[in-house]
Motif scaffolding. Sequence first.
Motif, PDB file in Angstrom:
ATOM      1  N   VAL A 273      22.346  67.105   0.174  1.00  0.00           N
ATOM      2  CA  VAL A 273      23.074  68.217   0.787  1.00  0.00           C
ATOM      3  C   VAL A 273      22.460  68.572   2.137  1.00  0.00           C
ATOM      4  O   VAL A 273      23.173  68.803   3.124  1.00  0.00           O
ATOM      5  CB  VAL A 273      23.081  69.439  -0.153  1.00  0.00           C
ATOM      6  CG1 VAL A 273      23.655  70.664   0.560  1.00  0.00           C
ATOM      7  CG2 VAL A 273      23.889  69.144  -1.411  1.00  0.00           C
ATOM      8  N   LEU A 274      21.128  68.608   2.199  1.00  0.00           N
ATOM      9  CA  LEU A 274      20.466  68.939   3.459  1.00  0.00           C
ATOM     10  C   LEU A 274      20.732  67.884   4.529  1.00  0.00           C
ATOM     11  O   LEU A 274      20.799  68.208   5.718  1.00  0.00           O
ATOM     12  CB  LEU A 274      18.958  69.084   3.235  1.00  0.00           C
ATOM     13  CG  LEU A 274      18.510  70.311   2.430  1.00  0.00           C
ATOM     14  CD1 LEU A 274      16.991  70.309   2.257  1.00  0.00           C
ATOM     15  CD2 LEU A 274      18.960  71.603   3.109  1.00  0.00           C
ATOM     16  N   SER A 275      20.894  66.632   4.110  1.00  0.00           N
ATOM     17  CA  SER A 275      21.178  65.576   5.089  1.00  0.00           C
ATOM     18  C   SER A 275      22.531  65.784   5.747  1.00  0.00           C
ATOM     19  O   SER A 275      22.788  65.253   6.832  1.00  0.00           O
ATOM     20  CB  SER A 275      21.128  64.206   4.413  1.00  0.00           C
ATOM     21  OG  SER A 275      22.215  64.045   3.517  1.00  0.00           O
ATOM     22  N   VAL A 276      23.403  66.541   5.093  1.00  0.00           N
ATOM     23  CA  VAL A 276      24.698  66.878   5.688  1.00  0.00           C
ATOM     24  C   VAL A 276      24.603  68.155   6.509  1.00  0.00           C
ATOM     25  O   VAL A 276      25.123  68.245   7.620  1.00  0.00           O
ATOM     26  CB  VAL A 276      25.771  67.042   4.583  1.00  0.00           C
ATOM     27  CG1 VAL A 276      27.092  67.513   5.190  1.00  0.00           C
ATOM     28  CG2 VAL A 276      25.960  65.739   3.834  1.00  0.00           C
ATOM     29  N   ALA A 277      23.904  69.170   5.981  1.00  0.00           N
ATOM     30  CA  ALA A 277      23.889  70.489   6.618  1.00  0.00           C
ATOM     31  C   ALA A 277      22.963  70.555   7.829  1.00  0.00           C
ATOM     32  O   ALA A 277      23.311  71.171   8.847  1.00  0.00           O
ATOM     33  CB  ALA A 277      23.477  71.544   5.590  1.00  0.00           C
ATOM     34  N   LEU A 278      21.799  69.934   7.760  1.00  0.00           N
ATOM     35  CA  LEU A 278      20.819  70.077   8.844  1.00  0.00           C
ATOM     36  C   LEU A 278      21.302  69.512  10.174  1.00  0.00           C
ATOM     37  O   LEU A 278      21.077  70.136  11.216  1.00  0.00           O
ATOM     38  CB  LEU A 278      19.488  69.446   8.429  1.00  0.00           C
ATOM     39  CG  LEU A 278      18.720  70.198   7.342  1.00  0.00           C
ATOM     40  CD1 LEU A 278      17.397  69.506   7.036  1.00  0.00           C
ATOM     41  CD2 LEU A 278      18.469  71.649   7.749  1.00  0.00           C
ATOM     42  N   PRO A 279      21.959  68.336  10.214  1.00  0.00           N
ATOM     43  CA  PRO A 279      22.487  67.880  11.507  1.00  0.00           C
ATOM     44  C   PRO A 279      23.466  68.865  12.128  1.00  0.00           C
ATOM     45  O   PRO A 279      23.492  69.049  13.351  1.00  0.00           O
ATOM     46  CB  PRO A 279      23.172  66.548  11.163  1.00  0.00           C
ATOM     47  CG  PRO A 279      22.469  66.075   9.945  1.00  0.00           C
ATOM     48  CD  PRO A 279      22.127  67.307   9.176  1.00  0.00           C
ATOM     49  N   VAL A 281      23.432  72.185  11.690  1.00  0.00           N
ATOM     50  CA  VAL A 281      22.646  73.316  12.201  1.00  0.00           C
ATOM     51  C   VAL A 281      21.962  72.939  13.508  1.00  0.00           C
ATOM     52  O   VAL A 281      21.945  73.722  14.478  1.00  0.00           O
ATOM     53  CB  VAL A 281      21.604  73.759  11.152  1.00  0.00           C
ATOM     54  CG1 VAL A 281      20.673  74.829  11.720  1.00  0.00           C
ATOM     55  CG2 VAL A 281      22.305  74.275   9.901  1.00  0.00           C
ATOM     56  N   TYR A 282      21.408  71.732  13.568  1.00  0.00           N
ATOM     57  CA  TYR A 282      20.736  71.278  14.787  1.00  0.00           C
ATOM     58  C   TYR A 282      21.713  71.184  15.955  1.00  0.00           C
ATOM     59  O   TYR A 282      21.427  71.647  17.069  1.00  0.00           O
ATOM     60  CB  TYR A 282      20.091  69.911  14.531  1.00  0.00           C
ATOM     61  CG  TYR A 282      19.496  69.283  15.768  1.00  0.00           C
ATOM     62  CD1 TYR A 282      18.295  69.748  16.299  1.00  0.00           C
ATOM     63  CD2 TYR A 282      20.133  68.225  16.420  1.00  0.00           C
ATOM     64  CE1 TYR A 282      17.744  69.181  17.433  1.00  0.00           C
ATOM     65  CE2 TYR A 282      19.595  67.651  17.550  1.00  0.00           C
ATOM     66  CZ  TYR A 282      18.395  68.131  18.052  1.00  0.00           C
ATOM     67  OH  TYR A 282      17.865  67.579  19.191  1.00  0.00           O
ATOM     68  N   ALA A 283      22.889  70.587  15.698  1.00  0.00           N
ATOM     69  CA  ALA A 283      23.891  70.444  16.764  1.00  0.00           C
ATOM     70  C   ALA A 283      24.382  71.805  17.234  1.00  0.00           C
ATOM     71  O   ALA A 283      24.581  72.028  18.437  1.00  0.00           O
ATOM     72  CB  ALA A 283      25.063  69.594  16.268  1.00  0.00           C
ATOM     73  N   ARG A 284      24.553  72.736  16.301  1.00  0.00           N
ATOM     74  CA  ARG A 284      25.020  74.073  16.677  1.00  0.00           C
ATOM     75  C   ARG A 284      23.982  74.806  17.513  1.00  0.00           C
ATOM     76  O   ARG A 284      24.307  75.450  18.512  1.00  0.00           O
ATOM     77  CB  ARG A 284      25.337  74.880  15.392  1.00  0.00           C
ATOM     78  CG  ARG A 284      25.846  76.277  15.684  1.00  0.00           C
ATOM     79  CD  ARG A 284      26.224  76.983  14.382  1.00  0.00           C
ATOM     80  NE  ARG A 284      26.592  78.359  14.616  1.00  0.00           N
ATOM     81  CZ  ARG A 284      27.768  78.738  15.051  1.00  0.00           C
ATOM     82  NH1 ARG A 284      28.719  77.865  15.293  1.00  0.00           N
ATOM     83  NH2 ARG A 284      28.031  80.022  15.231  1.00  0.00           N
TER      84      ARG A 284
END
Length: 292
Positions: A273-279, A281-284
Amino acid sequence: MKSYLERWQPQLLLAPSLIACLLFFYGFMLWTGWISLTRSGMLPSSEFVGLLQYQRLFADERWLGALGNLARFATLFVIIPLVLGLLLAILLDQKLRAEGALRLVYLHPMALSLIVTGTVWRWLLDPELGLALGVRELGWTSFRFDWLGDEDLALYTLVIAAVWQISGFVMAVFLAGLRGVDEAIVQAARLDGAEGFTLYRRILLPTLGPSLFSALLVLLPAAIKSFDLVVALTDGGPGHASELPALYMFQMAFERSRLGLGAASAMVLLMMVLSVALPYVYARQRRLRSAG
């Protein structure tokens, strides 16, 4: 004293919720991570065994089968709602007279819990009841639809039910993106002769990047965490043909008394799940810094 309380009033009001979140979310997350590194069975243990539970996890053919099922389920669960949602959004963007009623029909499944959705579709897809029985009563006496009992097809019953429930949400996301395009740009394109499919292909669809990313951010974690629907519709069967990792984790931790192995599978799901959410958050955050 009064001015001091007024200054800190927002923080004091938020403190109980923040403490509860830290304890019951992050606290138990850390506890699960610790349990995955111990020799916990029926009860938690403090005996540290390092990555042994993870080695056992990825040596378990049942877990590997659940991951394979997840890959097939997630692929269809993402692609089909994206296509259907986009087509429905384009349909509603035509300013239809019955748009309000159609939007309600498409969004209504989102109001149902996954348990209700699974229960309803289990009845509808039952080979002796539901749709199959209705078709036979219409005259097709040899008709059967027994995907629930077929090891090769049972997983796709999950896809049918999940797509039915989530496609309306994806439609709403894309429709919001289409309606958010500056009308002046649309009018200018029409003055240049862009109409129908050309207007969507060259002007409107290229603006849906943020909407697509938002839909993916919901669909991918939802696929990874799928549990309720599996329990209600197939319970992982027949055999383990439709078992997904979340169901494997639950059964290992709470039914098979292998708490350490269940915790290890939970941590793997968290990493997915974090592998989907963290990118995202980083891009935002990067986008906000560049805009500032």
